[in-house]
Scaffold this active site. Sequence first.
Site, PDB file in Angstrom:
ATOM      1  CB  ALA A  33       3.084 -40.946  22.571  1.00 53.61           C
ATOM      2  CG  ASP A  47      -1.458 -35.727  30.419  1.00 53.46           C
ATOM      3  OD1 ASP A  47      -0.826 -34.993  30.033  1.00 53.46           O
ATOM      4  OD2 ASP A  47      -1.687 -37.034  29.979  1.00 53.46           O
ATOM      5  CD  GLU A  99      -0.574 -33.505  24.514  1.00 57.12           C
ATOM      6  OE1 GLU A  99      -0.127 -33.664  25.653  1.00 57.12           O
ATOM      7  OE2 GLU A  99      -0.676 -34.524  23.470  1.00 57.12           O
ATOM      8  CG  HIS A 102       1.966 -33.255  28.407  1.00 53.31           C
ATOM      9  ND1 HIS A 102       1.717 -34.615  28.340  1.00 53.31           N
ATOM     10  CD2 HIS A 102       3.583 -32.974  28.462  1.00 53.31           C
ATOM     11  CE1 HIS A 102       3.137 -35.422  28.353  1.00 53.31           C
ATOM     12  NE2 HIS A 102       4.058 -34.343  28.436  1.00 53.31           N
TER      13      HIS A 102
HETATM   14 ZN   LIG Z   1       0.630 -35.896  28.859  1.00 55.45          ZN
END
Ligand SMILES: [Zn+2]
Length: 143
Positions: A33, A47, A99, A102
């Site tokens: 990000a 995470d 992901e 996440h």
């Molecule tokens: Zn993350």
Amino acid sequence: ELQQQIYENVYWGHLNNDNSEAEAKELTEEYIAIPGTSEHMTGLAADISDPALYHLENGLITEFEDTATAQWLYENAADYGFILRYPSDKEGIIDVKYESWHFRYVGRENAQYMDGNNLALEEYIAILQKNEAIREQISELSE
Ligand SMILES: [Zn+2]
């Protein structure tokens, strides 16, 4: 500062790997990000990985999906109010790549609804915004 450092490390890695500045920026932002915009800054994202993978990118690799830890999370996270935030089948809808690690807290009722209807957060919000009663509540909150 840590986000800036992570962003720059990944960016320079791509740049040193024979990519142009534009390519390096694009490759970096597939997973990293822009500093200050990470969902982690909300305090609602986590995470999660498996200790057996910690030696590989801190365990934040797609292969996490094959662990028993991940399988348990995919099966049960919604019961605790969490969703897999960037699922593999929503890459065209969400601007962030898959992901497997996440997770995002959205509350139990929301998580269970999204899980049961295979909705990404963006899709769920779009549905909520079409609901007149919910729109009224939101506009009352913003007054
Ligand atoms: Zn993350």
